[in-house]
Design an enzyme around this catalytic site. Sequence first.
Site, PDB file in Angstrom:
ATOM      1  N   THR A  15     -12.223   1.593  -8.508  1.00  0.00           N
ATOM      2  CA  THR A  15     -11.153   0.619  -8.769  1.00  0.00           C
ATOM      3  C   THR A  15     -11.343  -0.033 -10.143  1.00  0.00           C
ATOM      4  O   THR A  15     -10.397  -0.161 -10.924  1.00  0.00           O
ATOM      5  CB  THR A  15     -11.096  -0.424  -7.646  1.00  0.00           C
ATOM      6  OG1 THR A  15     -10.960   0.277  -6.407  1.00  0.00           O
ATOM      7  CG2 THR A  15      -9.923  -1.363  -7.813  1.00  0.00           C
ATOM      8  N   ASN A  53     -17.310  -5.887  -6.300  1.00  0.00           N
ATOM      9  CA  ASN A  53     -17.223  -4.459  -6.606  1.00  0.00           C
ATOM     10  C   ASN A  53     -16.246  -4.158  -7.742  1.00  0.00           C
ATOM     11  O   ASN A  53     -16.598  -3.469  -8.709  1.00  0.00           O
ATOM     12  CB  ASN A  53     -16.821  -3.714  -5.322  1.00  0.00           C
ATOM     13  CG  ASN A  53     -16.573  -2.250  -5.581  1.00  0.00           C
ATOM     14  OD1 ASN A  53     -15.435  -1.809  -5.603  1.00  0.00           O
ATOM     15  ND2 ASN A  53     -17.623  -1.489  -5.810  1.00  0.00           N
ATOM     16  N   GLN A  86       0.836  -1.211   0.000  1.00  0.00           N
ATOM     17  CA  GLN A  86       0.000   0.000   0.000  1.00  0.00           C
ATOM     18  C   GLN A  86       0.866   1.254   0.000  1.00  0.00           C
ATOM     19  O   GLN A  86       0.521   2.271  -0.607  1.00  0.00           O
ATOM     20  CB  GLN A  86      -0.923  -0.014   1.230  1.00  0.00           C
ATOM     21  CG  GLN A  86      -2.036   1.010   1.174  1.00  0.00           C
ATOM     22  CD  GLN A  86      -3.190   0.597   0.277  1.00  0.00           C
ATOM     23  OE1 GLN A  86      -3.636  -0.540   0.341  1.00  0.00           O
ATOM     24  NE2 GLN A  86      -3.667   1.499  -0.547  1.00  0.00           N
ATOM     25  N   LYS A 129      -2.457  -0.942   6.585  1.00  0.00           N
ATOM     26  CA  LYS A 129      -3.505  -1.932   6.315  1.00  0.00           C
ATOM     27  C   LYS A 129      -3.905  -2.517   7.656  1.00  0.00           C
ATOM     28  O   LYS A 129      -3.127  -2.497   8.606  1.00  0.00           O
ATOM     29  CB  LYS A 129      -2.961  -3.041   5.396  1.00  0.00           C
ATOM     30  CG  LYS A 129      -4.012  -3.790   4.630  1.00  0.00           C
ATOM     31  CD  LYS A 129      -4.422  -3.092   3.353  1.00  0.00           C
ATOM     32  CE  LYS A 129      -5.586  -3.804   2.711  1.00  0.00           C
ATOM     33  NZ  LYS A 129      -5.960  -3.225   1.406  1.00  0.00           N
ATOM     34  N   ASP A 154     -12.181  -2.658   2.715  1.00  0.00           N
ATOM     35  CA  ASP A 154     -11.503  -3.654   1.881  1.00  0.00           C
ATOM     36  C   ASP A 154     -12.428  -4.869   1.912  1.00  0.00           C
ATOM     37  O   ASP A 154     -13.633  -4.710   2.174  1.00  0.00           O
ATOM     38  CB  ASP A 154     -10.091  -3.951   2.433  1.00  0.00           C
ATOM     39  CG  ASP A 154      -9.265  -4.855   1.522  1.00  0.00           C
ATOM     40  OD1 ASP A 154      -9.074  -4.500   0.351  1.00  0.00           O
ATOM     41  OD2 ASP A 154      -8.820  -5.928   1.966  1.00  0.00           O
TER      42      ASP A 154
HETATM   43  P1  NDP Z   1     -15.781  -8.264  -3.297  1.00  0.00           P
HETATM   44  O1  NDP Z   1     -15.848  -8.991  -2.006  1.00  0.00           O
HETATM   45  O2  NDP Z   1     -16.818  -7.257  -3.666  1.00  0.00           O
HETATM   46  O3  NDP Z   1     -15.755  -9.324  -4.504  1.00  0.00           O
HETATM   47  C1  NDP Z   1     -14.848 -10.366  -4.565  1.00  0.00           C
HETATM   48  C2  NDP Z   1     -15.284 -11.288  -5.680  1.00  0.00           C
HETATM   49  O4  NDP Z   1     -14.307 -12.291  -5.862  1.00  0.00           O
HETATM   50  C3  NDP Z   1     -16.584 -12.003  -5.391  1.00  0.00           C
HETATM   51  O5  NDP Z   1     -17.272 -12.200  -6.609  1.00  0.00           O
HETATM   52  C4  NDP Z   1     -16.108 -13.326  -4.809  1.00  0.00           C
HETATM   53  O6  NDP Z   1     -17.036 -14.385  -4.960  1.00  0.00           O
HETATM   54  C5  NDP Z   1     -14.913 -13.572  -5.710  1.00  0.00           C
HETATM   55  N1  NDP Z   1     -13.969 -14.501  -5.105  1.00  0.00           N
HETATM   56  C6  NDP Z   1     -13.531 -14.555  -3.832  1.00  0.00           C
HETATM   57  N2  NDP Z   1     -12.657 -15.549  -3.679  1.00  0.00           N
HETATM   58  C7  NDP Z   1     -12.543 -16.133  -4.885  1.00  0.00           C
HETATM   59  C8  NDP Z   1     -11.797 -17.218  -5.372  1.00  0.00           C
HETATM   60  N3  NDP Z   1     -10.962 -17.911  -4.585  1.00  0.00           N
HETATM   61  N4  NDP Z   1     -11.918 -17.530  -6.683  1.00  0.00           N
HETATM   62  C9  NDP Z   1     -12.745 -16.822  -7.493  1.00  0.00           C
HETATM   63  N5  NDP Z   1     -13.491 -15.807  -7.071  1.00  0.00           N
HETATM   64  C10 NDP Z   1     -13.383 -15.458  -5.790  1.00  0.00           C
HETATM   65  O7  NDP Z   1     -14.329  -7.630  -3.326  1.00  0.00           O
HETATM   66  P2  NDP Z   1     -13.803  -6.451  -4.221  1.00  0.00           P
HETATM   67  O8  NDP Z   1     -14.343  -6.578  -5.593  1.00  0.00           O
HETATM   68  O9  NDP Z   1     -13.954  -5.180  -3.491  1.00  0.00           O
HETATM   69  O10 NDP Z   1     -12.250  -6.768  -4.219  1.00  0.00           O
HETATM   70  C11 NDP Z   1     -11.678  -7.772  -5.042  1.00  0.00           C
HETATM   71  C12 NDP Z   1     -10.177  -7.718  -4.909  1.00  0.00           C
HETATM   72  O11 NDP Z   1      -9.724  -6.419  -5.281  1.00  0.00           O
HETATM   73  C13 NDP Z   1      -9.611  -7.944  -3.499  1.00  0.00           C
HETATM   74  O12 NDP Z   1      -8.364  -8.582  -3.648  1.00  0.00           O
HETATM   75  C14 NDP Z   1      -9.377  -6.540  -2.965  1.00  0.00           C
HETATM   76  O13 NDP Z   1      -8.378  -6.501  -1.991  1.00  0.00           O
HETATM   77  C15 NDP Z   1      -8.919  -5.859  -4.239  1.00  0.00           C
HETATM   78  N6  NDP Z   1      -9.099  -4.422  -4.241  1.00  0.00           N
HETATM   79  C16 NDP Z   1     -10.317  -3.875  -4.041  1.00  0.00           C
HETATM   80  C17 NDP Z   1     -10.465  -2.508  -4.059  1.00  0.00           C
HETATM   81  C18 NDP Z   1     -11.801  -1.869  -3.938  1.00  0.00           C
HETATM   82  O14 NDP Z   1     -11.870  -0.653  -4.111  1.00  0.00           O
HETATM   83  N7  NDP Z   1     -12.871  -2.609  -3.692  1.00  0.00           N
HETATM   84  C19 NDP Z   1      -9.283  -1.616  -4.222  1.00  0.00           C
HETATM   85  C20 NDP Z   1      -8.061  -2.313  -4.512  1.00  0.00           C
HETATM   86  C21 NDP Z   1      -7.991  -3.671  -4.482  1.00  0.00           C
HETATM   87  P3  NDP Z   1     -18.284 -14.602  -3.946  1.00  0.00           P
HETATM   88  O15 NDP Z   1     -19.338 -13.664  -4.450  1.00  0.00           O
HETATM   89  O16 NDP Z   1     -18.592 -16.048  -4.127  1.00  0.00           O
HETATM   90  O17 NDP Z   1     -17.783 -14.269  -2.567  1.00  0.00           O
END
Ligand code: NDP
Length: 414
Positions: free
Chosen positions: A184, A216, A86, A101, A141
């Site tokens: 993002t 997201n 970060q 973090k 997060d």
């Molecule tokens: P969310 O919790 O909104 O979404 C995560 C998604 O990934 C869900 O669809 C989830 O599925 C899926 N998922 C989780 N584990 C797995 C896996 N092992 N294999 C496949 N799919 C999986 O999180 P975000 O979208 O906010 O964040 C996603 C990533 O981006 C994270 O690593 C986060 O740290 C990173 N990030 C996010 C930011 C943000 O602004 N939101 C900023 C920078 C980084 P299910 O619906 O089944 O749980």
Amino acid sequence: MENNKLDLAYEKEFKDSLGLSSYDPRVFEAEHIHLFDVTWTDEKGEKHTNKGYRVQWNNKNGPYKGGLRFHPSVTLDLFKRLAFEQTFKNILTTLPMGGAKGGSDFDPHGKSDYDIKAFCEAFMDKLAPFIGVETDVPAGDIGVGGTEIRYLYERYMKVTGKHDCSLTGKPLDLGGSLCRKEATGYGLCYITQKLLDTCLSTSFKDKTVVISGSGNVAIYAAEKAMQLGAKVVAMSDSTSAIHVPNGIDLDIVKEIKEVRKGRIKEYPGAIIIPTKDIWKIKCDIALPCATQNEIDLEGAEALVANGCKVVCEGSNMSCTEEAVKYLQSHNIYYIPGKASNAGGVSVSGLEIEQNKAGESWSFEKVDARLKGIMETIFENIYNTAKKDGRNNDFVYGANKYAYDKLIEEYGTNL
Ligand code: NDP
């Protein structure tokens, strides 16, 4: 103080990426690590205790800034890596933010609203002494969205008596920013578009794109990719992936995932495949947006074999080290998450700017600032790599640009 050093393997990976041989504690050690027990009472009156963490890595570039993660898998080592990353990501945004973090092993999945609120309040009671708009500004997060931020910030105001906006990702009525939800995913597409233009003289138009996840980041990456003319043919969640060769209808995905909180496989008429097989789908551009280590060597090999040209990370550390090496050695354009997913923290930085000025900017204004920041990040990492004869090595470009800036801020060289 707990062991405040980065784990050795990760330190080595970073040093190797820059050819560094010396050890600088200002770079490789956390400035503060706060560990605390969070005891809370659920709606049945039962007491629970979870672990709380806040790793404040480095504040040379501004007040500590970084998300809070509520997930049972968290460990101190993970938070140290994320806080270290970060620090560099925040420097890349060119905004004045240090790196941190934190979070907890509390699992919000399946918990009642009462229990989530009770936990957030107990967590904030312990965290509040360590944060503030001039010291440390946490955000959301994994597991910490708008609802949790509301509970956390309301408790912060109550226990400190301050209304200094020392959390970001706030709901609009508490001083949040427009375009944070989209930031993002949109930012990921803005930097990818800049790469396509600069390196391949092309654009998203008519490209086939695979996006993992349906949370997201993934949903708003898909939205922007489609707006820029791409066809998104696959998305996933933790249980499966869908392949829709003619292009996904994002309204259906939003309805399933955002409204009904369902499973991606409920998408009507989609070909359902195992989550990890998503990288076997032929595409021009892959945007991993789900979780860490989601592209391993096998995934990288499948992408290369099917002619993918560009991989930009939406999730943090989406690709394993082996996968990154494989992609780069096969001339795939690869941008690491610390650069390509910096859109979220950038808009958090813009939320702080708005709060300090007592303003609320329009969606268009925030979006335009976001686009400008992402394009600047690309230019900086591209030019840094080029200057040092490492053309298109954006891992090197990102690490070197941010590392040099940090050392420059200390005003000394090693
Ligand atoms: P969310 O919790 O909104 O979404 C995560 C998604 O990934 C869900 O669809 C989830 O599925 C899926 N998922 C989780 N584990 C797995 C896996 N092992 N294999 C496949 N799919 C999986 O999180 P975000 O979208 O906010 O964040 C996603 C990533 O981006 C994270 O690593 C986060 O740290 C990173 N990030 C996010 C930011 C943000 O602004 N939101 C900023 C920078 C980084 P299910 O619906 O089944 O749980």
